[in-house]
Design an enzyme around this catalytic site. Structure first.
Site, short mmCIF file in Angstrom:
data_model
loop_
_atom_site.label_atom_id
_atom_site.label_comp_id
_atom_site.label_asym_id
_atom_site.label_seq_id
_atom_site.Cartn_x
_atom_site.Cartn_y
_atom_site.Cartn_z
N GLN A 347 4.96 1.93 32.11
CA GLN A 347 4.07 0.23 33.35
C GLN A 347 5.29 -0.16 34.00
O GLN A 347 5.17 0.18 35.17
CB GLN A 347 3.41 -0.59 32.30
N GLU A 374 5.03 12.22 8.36
CA GLU A 374 4.98 12.40 7.15
C GLU A 374 4.40 11.12 7.00
O GLU A 374 4.46 9.63 6.28
CB GLU A 374 6.35 11.55 7.32
N SER A 377 -0.53 6.41 10.71
CA SER A 377 -0.53 5.57 10.57
C SER A 377 -1.60 5.19 9.42
O SER A 377 -2.01 3.78 8.88
CB SER A 377 -1.08 4.87 11.57
N1 COS Z 1 7.03 8.03 -6.19
C1 COS Z 1 7.28 8.86 -7.56
N2 COS Z 1 5.75 9.19 -8.01
C2 COS Z 1 4.74 8.84 -6.61
C3 COS Z 1 5.10 7.95 -5.75
C4 COS Z 1 6.37 7.83 -5.34
N3 COS Z 1 7.24 7.40 -4.48
N4 COS Z 1 4.12 7.79 -4.97
C5 COS Z 1 2.03 8.18 -6.09
N5 COS Z 1 3.47 8.47 -7.11
C6 COS Z 1 3.02 9.37 -8.17
C7 COS Z 1 2.78 8.45 -8.58
O1 COS Z 1 2.22 7.74 -9.87
C8 COS Z 1 0.55 9.22 -9.43
O2 COS Z 1 1.53 9.62 -10.50
P1 COS Z 1 0.70 9.64 -12.14
O3 COS Z 1 -0.87 10.61 -12.11
O4 COS Z 1 1.25 10.07 -13.24
O5 COS Z 1 0.63 8.33 -12.19
C9 COS Z 1 1.08 9.94 -8.72
O6 COS Z 1 2.15 10.47 -7.31
C10 COS Z 1 -0.08 10.37 -8.07
O7 COS Z 1 -0.33 8.92 -6.75
P2 COS Z 1 -2.00 7.70 -5.77
O8 COS Z 1 -2.47 8.08 -6.63
O9 COS Z 1 -0.87 7.14 -5.53
O10 COS Z 1 -1.75 9.40 -4.77
P3 COS Z 1 -2.62 9.80 -4.69
O11 COS Z 1 -3.32 10.78 -4.62
O12 COS Z 1 -3.85 8.11 -3.94
O13 COS Z 1 -1.92 9.67 -2.84
C11 COS Z 1 -1.74 9.55 -0.60
C12 COS Z 1 -3.04 9.60 -1.70
C13 COS Z 1 -3.38 9.11 0.85
C14 COS Z 1 -1.35 7.84 -0.39
C15 COS Z 1 -0.70 10.68 0.21
O14 COS Z 1 -1.42 12.01 -0.68
C16 COS Z 1 0.10 10.69 1.16
O15 COS Z 1 0.64 10.43 1.19
N6 COS Z 1 -0.42 11.18 1.62
C17 COS Z 1 0.26 11.44 2.74
C18 COS Z 1 1.24 13.16 3.15
C19 COS Z 1 1.77 13.07 4.25
O16 COS Z 1 2.63 11.98 4.47
N7 COS Z 1 2.32 14.16 4.68
C20 COS Z 1 2.81 14.40 5.57
C21 COS Z 1 3.78 15.56 5.32
S1 COS Z 1 5.50 15.51 5.76
S2 COS Z 1 5.39 16.01 7.75
#
Ligand code: COS
Length: 394
Positions: A347, A374, A377
């Site tokens: 702008q 990754e 938002s």
């Molecule tokens: N470190 C270690 N373990 C992890 C973790 C971390 N940072 N985050 C989650 N976990 C584990 C949890 O402890 C859980 O294990 P248990 O089932 O043994 O308890 C398991 O992974 C599932 O975790 P959670 O229930 O939090 O996961 P969700 O299915 O609710 O997660 C989201 C959903 C949407 C948060 C997740 O799928 C996500 O981040 N999606 C975006 C993916 C992304 O960034 N894609 C782009 C790829 S790179 S370009």
């Protein structure tokens, strides 16, 4: 010259200040020769990206991407150095940030979950820039919903046979190896995934397309057809794939915020410099309060982003463990604020700001993907809210 007072903040130590000073010096003197403006996109882009990895490796900066046992700076990651690296390089050239960041992201699962043999095979060469790394997780129907991936790995003797396709893969076609995520066994959703390190020359692996995006980077899709990968290439245990992916993102989401911060700082520099040079109605733009208000909003956005980023990196580096909440806050805030800062810079530049190739026009295109990759938002907000509710009896 960008504000560098953040380097005195207590989140950073002397080694980080020295790293930042030497990278800034390199970026100001060597980088323009390694990555000339007109070779950072178009047909020369892949060669430029390769040259960048080699040059960053030779200069020692890729040590930030590997663990101390193989010449790196910290036990596994020095997240503050990774953030400083991305911030500084993004301010100078988006492709340089890309080349630097991918060495860390592409090899992080090996650093965090690889055994000694896997680490010794890949990490030293990632750190010297002799091997290019890539992270292959996303699929056409599995982006935010990682657990929906359908790429399959089936154990056959001492190999896994992997079939499927990946897309939005940075360094597709350039990488020497890929961290590949696939579904194994019977587990549903996030439960049944595994991570593998796969050499790029493995028969059955092909680059099925190049993807052209608004801010060009080496990006493409992969196909795996009856691709046989030694079981010894499994990273962590079968079924650990989701944990591996989330642990990697726990480190690298903060660094995405840092790249956004670098773009925002550059946009702000461009805006300030334009505002003191451009005259309108007999005054400099900088003398108008509406412009000053924009500059103030930009300055607050830049500093609050930096605070969240270096807070997250500091917590990870000094306390260890998961920083899911801090990393998501840093990524969400810094990428969204950078979009605002860059938009305001366009702008202030007015008509010149939308001319192809102008610095603020390039930044305007460059920033957009960071609010998506990754973890979008929207995903960051879900993660932050889930952390706020965690442990409460509702
Ligand atoms: N470190 C270690 N373990 C992890 C973790 C971390 N940072 N985050 C989650 N976990 C584990 C949890 O402890 C859980 O294990 P248990 O089932 O043994 O308890 C398991 O992974 C599932 O975790 P959670 O229930 O939090 O996961 P969700 O299915 O609710 O997660 C989201 C959903 C949407 C948060 C997740 O799928 C996500 O981040 N999606 C975006 C993916 C992304 O960034 N894609 C782009 C790829 S790179 S370009």
């Amino acid at each position: 010259m960008s504000d560098a007072t953040f380097l005195d903040w207590p989140f950073l130590d002397e080694s980080h200040r020295a790293f930042a000073r030497s990278l800034e010096d390199w970026a100001g003197t060597i980088l323009p020769g390694v990555c000339p403006e007109d070779e950072a996109h178009g047909p020369a882009m892949d060669q430029t990206a390769r040259r960048l990895v080699t040059a960053l490796g030779q200069a020692g900066f890729l040590k930030a991407a590997i663990p101390a046992a193989y010449g790196g700076r910290a036990k596994d990651f020095d997240v503050r150095a990774l953030c400083l690296g991305r911030e500084i390089l993004a301010r100078h050239a988006g492709l340089a940030d890309f080349a630097f960041a991918m060495q860390g992201l592409g090899s992080a699962a090996i650093t965090l979950f690889g055994n000694a043999e896997q680490q010794a095979r890949y990490l030293p060469k990632v750190g010297t820039g002799e091997m290019i790394a890539a992270f292959a997780i996303s699929e056409a129907d599995a982006g935010s919903d990682v657990g929906a991936m359908t790429t399959k790995a089936v154990l056959d003797g001492d190999h896994y046979v992997i079939d499927g396709a990946k897309t939005w893969i940075s360094n597709a076609g350039l990488a020497d190896f890929y961290t590949v995520f696939a579904r194994i066994g019977d587990g549903e959703g996030a439960k049944g995934l595994a991570a593998f390190v796969v050499d790029a020359r493995t028969p059955g692996l092909s680059v099925s397309e190049r993807i052209d995006v608004m801010a060009p980077h080496p990006l493409g899709s992969l196909r795996f057809d009856n691709m046989r990968v030694p079981a010894a290439n499994l990273l962590g245990k079968p079924g650990d794939g989701f944990k591996v992916a989330m642990s990697v993102l726990d480190v690298f989401r903060t660094t995405v915020g840092a790249a956004a911060l670098g773009f925002a700082r550059r946009a702000m520099d461009e805006a300030v410099s334009r505002s003191v040079k451009r005259k309108a109605f007999g005054s400099r733009l900088a003398d108008f309060q509406l412009i000053q208000a924009k500059i103030a909003d930009m300055a607050v956005a830049v500093d609050t982003s930096a605070l969240l980023i270096y807070r997250s990196a500091w917590v990870k580096d000094t306390k260890g463990g998961r920083v899911t909440r801090e990393a998501s806050m840093a990524k969400l805030w810094a990428t969204e604020q950078a979009q605002m800062v860059i938009d305001q810079a366009v702008q202030i530049w007015g008509g010149l700001g939308v001319i192809s190739g102008m610095a603020v026009e390039q930044l305007y295109r460059e920033i957009r993907a960071l609010r998506i990759y990754e973890g979008t938002s929207e995903i960051q907000k879900l993660v932050i809210a889930s952390k706020v509710y965690e442990g409460l009896t509702l």
